[in-house]
Design a protein around this motif. Structure first.
Motif, PDB file in Angstrom:
ATOM      1  N   ALA A   1       0.833  -1.203   0.000  1.00 57.56           N
ATOM      2  CA  ALA A   1       0.000   0.000   0.000  1.00 57.56           C
ATOM      3  C   ALA A   1       0.869   1.255   0.000  1.00 57.56           C
ATOM      4  N   TYR A   2       1.946   1.232   0.769  1.00 61.26           N
ATOM      5  CA  TYR A   2       2.848   2.389   0.778  1.00 61.26           C
ATOM      6  C   TYR A   2       3.511   2.577  -0.584  1.00 61.26           C
ATOM      7  N   LYS A   3       3.838   1.488  -1.251  1.00 56.24           N
ATOM      8  CA  LYS A   3       4.438   1.594  -2.583  1.00 56.24           C
ATOM      9  C   LYS A   3       3.445   2.185  -3.580  1.00 56.24           C
ATOM     10  N   VAL A   4       2.192   1.758  -3.473  1.00 55.90           N
ATOM     11  CA  VAL A   4       1.164   2.310  -4.366  1.00 55.90           C
ATOM     12  C   VAL A   4       1.012   3.814  -4.132  1.00 55.90           C
ATOM     13  N   HIS A   5       1.008   4.210  -2.865  1.00 56.05           N
ATOM     14  CA  HIS A   5       0.832   5.630  -2.561  1.00 56.05           C
ATOM     15  C   HIS A   5       2.076   6.435  -2.947  1.00 56.05           C
ATOM     16  N   ASP A   6       3.251   5.854  -2.822  1.00 50.93           N
ATOM     17  CA  ASP A   6       4.466   6.541  -3.270  1.00 50.93           C
ATOM     18  C   ASP A   6       4.424   6.794  -4.772  1.00 50.93           C
ATOM     19  N   LEU A   7       3.914   5.823  -5.527  1.00 51.95           N
ATOM     20  CA  LEU A   7       3.783   6.015  -6.970  1.00 51.95           C
ATOM     21  C   LEU A   7       2.804   7.137  -7.277  1.00 51.95           C
ATOM     22  N   LEU A   8       1.745   7.239  -6.491  1.00 52.37           N
ATOM     23  CA  LEU A   8       0.757   8.298  -6.701  1.00 52.37           C
ATOM     24  C   LEU A   8       1.380   9.678  -6.540  1.00 52.37           C
ATOM     25  N   ARG A   9       2.394   9.779  -5.678  1.00 56.93           N
ATOM     26  CA  ARG A   9       3.025  11.064  -5.395  1.00 56.93           C
ATOM     27  C   ARG A   9       4.092  11.453  -6.407  1.00 56.93           C
ATOM     28  N   VAL A  10       4.446  10.555  -7.310  1.00 56.68           N
ATOM     29  CA  VAL A  10       5.484  10.851  -8.300  1.00 56.68           C
ATOM     30  C   VAL A  10       4.918  11.779  -9.373  1.00 56.68           C
ATOM     31  N   GLY A  11       5.602  12.901  -9.595  1.00 63.22           N
ATOM     32  CA  GLY A  11       5.181  13.823 -10.644  1.00 63.22           C
ATOM     33  C   GLY A  11       3.725  14.224 -10.519  1.00 63.22           C
ATOM     34  N   GLU A  12       2.999  14.053 -11.622  1.00 64.65           N
ATOM     35  CA  GLU A  12       1.572  14.356 -11.641  1.00 64.65           C
ATOM     36  C   GLU A  12       0.738  13.089 -11.771  1.00 64.65           C
ATOM     37  N   ASN A  13       1.239  12.013 -11.208  1.00 65.68           N
ATOM     38  CA  ASN A  13       0.470  10.769 -11.226  1.00 65.68           C
ATOM     39  C   ASN A  13      -0.840  10.896 -10.471  1.00 65.68           C
ATOM     40  N   TRP A  14      -0.934  11.873  -9.574  1.00 63.43           N
ATOM     41  CA  TRP A  14      -2.186  12.071  -8.834  1.00 63.43           C
ATOM     42  C   TRP A  14      -3.349  12.380  -9.763  1.00 63.43           C
ATOM     43  N   ARG A  15      -3.034  12.874 -10.950  1.00 65.24           N
ATOM     44  CA  ARG A  15      -4.108  13.139 -11.914  1.00 65.24           C
ATOM     45  C   ARG A  15      -4.750  11.838 -12.412  1.00 65.24           C
ATOM     46  N   MET A  16      -4.048  10.724 -12.255  1.00 58.75           N
ATOM     47  CA  MET A  16      -4.562   9.437 -12.722  1.00 58.75           C
ATOM     48  C   MET A  16      -5.464   8.779 -11.685  1.00 58.75           C
ATOM     49  N   LEU A  17      -5.744   9.490 -10.618  1.00 60.21           N
ATOM     50  CA  LEU A  17      -6.581   8.929  -9.559  1.00 60.21           C
ATOM     51  C   LEU A  17      -8.057   8.952  -9.921  1.00 60.21           C
ATOM     52  N   GLY A  18      -8.438   9.750 -10.908  1.00 59.60           N
ATOM     53  CA  GLY A  18      -9.829   9.798 -11.327  1.00 59.60           C
ATOM     54  C   GLY A  18     -10.579  10.942 -10.681  1.00 59.60           C
ATOM     55  N   ASP A  19     -11.897  10.861 -10.726  1.00 60.94           N
ATOM     56  CA  ASP A  19     -12.738  11.919 -10.190  1.00 60.94           C
ATOM     57  C   ASP A  19     -12.813  11.841  -8.675  1.00 60.94           C
ATOM     58  N   SER A  20     -13.599  12.731  -8.093  1.00 61.91           N
ATOM     59  CA  SER A  20     -13.691  12.793  -6.636  1.00 61.91           C
ATOM     60  C   SER A  20     -14.237  11.499  -6.045  1.00 61.91           C
ATOM     61  N   PHE A  21     -15.119  10.825  -6.764  1.00 65.38           N
ATOM     62  CA  PHE A  21     -15.671   9.562  -6.269  1.00 65.38           C
ATOM     63  C   PHE A  21     -14.591   8.482  -6.182  1.00 65.38           C
ATOM     64  N   GLN A  22     -13.793   8.331  -7.243  1.00 68.81           N
ATOM     65  CA  GLN A  22     -12.711   7.348  -7.227  1.00 68.81           C
ATOM     66  C   GLN A  22     -11.642   7.732  -6.213  1.00 68.81           C
ATOM     67  N   GLN A  23     -11.404   9.024  -6.071  1.00 72.95           N
ATOM     68  CA  GLN A  23     -10.440   9.475  -5.072  1.00 72.95           C
ATOM     69  C   GLN A  23     -10.895   9.085  -3.675  1.00 72.95           C
TER      70      GLN A  23
ATOM     71  N   TYR B   1      -9.595  13.766   1.742  1.00 75.31           N
ATOM     72  CA  TYR B   1     -10.526  12.659   1.986  1.00 75.31           C
ATOM     73  C   TYR B   1     -11.506  13.027   3.080  1.00 75.31           C
ATOM     74  N   TYR B   2     -12.783  12.762   2.820  1.00 77.23           N
ATOM     75  CA  TYR B   2     -13.831  12.914   3.818  1.00 77.23           C
ATOM     76  C   TYR B   2     -14.297  11.512   4.215  1.00 77.23           C
ATOM     77  N   PRO B   3     -13.916  11.044   5.413  1.00 80.13           N
ATOM     78  CA  PRO B   3     -14.257   9.661   5.778  1.00 80.13           C
ATOM     79  C   PRO B   3     -15.769   9.458   5.848  1.00 80.13           C
ATOM     80  N   ASN B   4     -16.200   8.285   5.437  1.00 79.52           N
ATOM     81  CA  ASN B   4     -17.587   7.905   5.628  1.00 79.52           C
ATOM     82  C   ASN B   4     -17.748   7.306   7.027  1.00 79.52           C
TER      83      ASN B   4
END
Length: 606
Positions: free
Chosen positions: A344-366, A398-401
């Motif tokens: 999970a930490y590796k996945v999140h580290d990849l998300l932080r590389v460059g602008e990979n956060w744009r690949m997270l999708g819309d607010s629902f997927q985020q 993130y807004y927790p449910n």
């Protein structure tokens, strides 16, 4: 002096809300509403500008930027001509374009092949209707001339296709892709066969559509794969070079080919590398879907995830496939299911590389991604680490449910940090989850379960009284909670532990008002509190209340009161009469040994 200063406050709301702090959302529902409202307003303004360009002719911008000027949405060419047809195609006026095409044919005017193919592309993309406006739900756009996988023979796409004097590869490709898009998969393969019979070769886009439709026209897994292999062989024979979307369509189709997909997916990735085509996030997402679904419980389900994360570590990705946005949430789901915090930490580290956060999708997927990550953190990490992530993610990302807040409460319980419950309760109220009865019951039960220091018990009592105020708001309030015996018992226990005797006594009387029955354990807690203050009057009243609820433990409770307190003869007499009036027992009956304490009072009975 530092060369660089990061002005980032993780507790601040998302940057998109900072223009209007008053409307800053507090919950995921408000976040979605605000985001949609903001985007809707932007689209409405754009729609007005493009609908009425004559009112926005003045250009104050320097330098002049044509793409920022209003688009021309109204039809300017009224006469029947090919130019008018092209104008309607450019403005995506499907019905108007079809009408103009028919008028040209009726007038005996020959339409150029390029214009005819442009019209066919438009119809196969949108169906027999105009596309919806940008400010309307996208779901309406997929309603075309194919309905529920059924191909309607009297559609304009096939009619215009049959009217073409020469049907080239482009025309066949448009029709086949339209059929695949709207679910006419068998018809698409029949059209492809007709294309081959006319000695035409398909382009890469046609093959991509057919590969994605292959699982729909075969039943068995082996038959699906054989059809895909046959299409790949035909691509090779026709010298059609595959692209990234070809391999992604192949991997996506393999997800529906059962266990044989595992070996074939790895072979597909090797073939991509051999051809110099770098996989996109969608490629890896399909591979993860294939392996995770097919792996047996005895095998390491995250082995393939570790290999994928090693492959993509440190890389920056851009959107190349619509399915690219599914990678991060799918990878985090695997981490959660297998409880692999390192992955999970590796996945999140990849998300932080460059602008990979744009690949997270819309607010629902985020929200899905961060919800899964936070759930995993609460299960696997120490509470200090969980709280660090809690402060970093909420509310900026993130807004927790309610389930997310329950996970946090369980993490506090696991690491014995229940002292933070009052602070978490403030966040629960701020996020609008204080009307969720399951979450409130969980919080109350944790506070009432154990005894803590006086300082913590005092903070628990303040929190419990705040919860009590929510129940007292009634059904007409925005947050209406229904009183339950469990909630009332927990609140009373918390108040007793904090020596809030009067508030606890009020809660006990509330049981009768709300037609709820207190537990025998709660009555024992009351008796212990009364004994500590040596209040026999409240002790006798407690027994009378217990008798009024017909609790089985009333006789034993009455006996304990007589033994624990020194009562005067008058108090004993009143005590006995009070129990008799409640119908607790028949004093003239012969009690068994230790069965009832009222035989002690028989000499005083008139």
């Amino acid at each position: 002096i530092p060369k660089k200063k990061t002005w980032y406050d993780p507790t601040a709301p998302h940057y998109m809300f900072q223009d209007d702090p008053y409307l800053t959302p507090r919950t995921s529902a408000e976040f979605k509403l605000y985001s949609l409202s903001q985007e809707s307003g932007r689209m409405a303004a754009n729609h007005i500008v493009n609908k009425n360009p004559k009112f926005f002719q003045k250009d104050f911008a320097e330098p002049h930027i044509p793409c920022l000027m209003p688009e021309t949405m109204e039809l300017c060419i009224e006469e029947v001509s090919e130019a008018a047809l092209l104008e309607r195609i450019m403005l995506r006026k499907v019905k108007a374009a079809v009408d103009m095409y028919d008028q040209l044919l009726q007038a005996g005017t020959t339409v150029s092949p390029d214009a005819s193919n442009d019209l066919l592309d438009l119809i196969c993309l949108y169906g027999d209707r105009d596309p919806v406006q940008d400010d309307k739900p996208e779901a309406e756009d997929v309603v075309g001339y194919y309905l529920c996988g059924l191909y309607l023979e009297n559609n304009n796409a096939e009619r215009i296709f049959n009217l073409l004097p020469e049907r080239d590869t482009r025309a066949y490709s448009a029709l086949i892709r339209g059929m695949v898009k709207y679910g006419a998969h068998v018809k698409a393969f029949n059209t492809y066969t007709d294309m081959l019979n006319n000695r035409l070769t398909a382009d890469v886009h046609t093959f991509n559509a057919l590969i994605s439709a292959a699982p729909e026209v075969r039943e068995r897994y082996t038959e699906k794969w054989d059809l895909i292999v046959d299409l790949l062989n035909q691509m090779n024979e026709q010298k059609v070079k595959p692209n990234l979307l070809t391999f992604n369509a192949l991997l996506k189709a393999l997800r529906r080919c059962g266990s044989l997909a595992r070996a074939q997916s790895l072979h597909t990735l090797s073939e991509m590398k051999a051809m110099g085509i770098a996989p996109s996030l969608a490629s890896f997402d399909h591979v993860l879907g294939i392996f995770y679904k097919a792996a047996s419980p005895s095998q390491g389900q995250t082995d393939i995830l570790q290999e994928v994360m090693t492959e993509v570590a440190g890389r920056t990705f851009v959107a190349q496939d619509p399915d690219d946005v599914n990678f991060f949430s799918s990878a985090m789901r695997i981490c959660l299911d297998t409880k692999d915090i390192e992955a999970a930490y590796k996945v999140h580290d990849l998300l932080r590389v460059g602008e990979n956060w744009r690949m997270l999708g819309d607010s629902f997927q985020q929200s899905i991604y961060y919800g899964r990550m936070f759930n995993l953190l609460c299960m696997m990490e120490h509470i200090d680490v969980v709280l660090k992530w809690y402060k970093e993610l909420i509310p900026s990302l993130y807004y927790p449910n309610p389930q997310g807040m329950r996970d946090l409460l369980q993490a506090l319980d696991t690491d014995n940090r229940l002292d933070m419950i009052p602070q978490i309760w403030k966040d629960i109220r701020r996020m609008g989850h204080d009307n969720k009865s399951d979450l409130v019951d969980e919080l109350l039960s944790l506070m009432a379960r154990d005894k803590h220091s006086p300082e913590i018990q005092e903070s628990f009592a303040v929190c419990a009284l705040d919860v009590k105020s929510l129940y007292e708001q009634g059904q007409g309030a925005r947050m209406a909670l229904e009183w339950t015996a469990t909630a009332m018992t927990n609140i009373t226990s918390v108040l007793l532990a904090a020596q809030k005797k009067q508030q606890a006594w009020d809660m006990l009387k509330l049981f009768k008002t709300k037609n709820r029955v207190p537990s025998e354990e709660l009555m024992e807690e009351f008796l212990a509190s009364i004994k500590s203050s040596n209040d026999p009057q409240h002790a006798m009243e407690l027994v009378q209340i217990s008798a009024s609820f017909c609790l089985p433990s009333t006789p034993k409770l009455a006996e304990r009161v007589l033994q624990a307190f020194e009562l005067s003869e008058e108090q004993k007499y009143d005590y006995c009469l009070g129990l008799l009036e409640l119908g607790t027992t028949d004093v003239n009956s012969t009690p068994s040994e230790g069965s009832h304490p009222l035989h002690l009072l028989r000499p005083l009975t008139p």
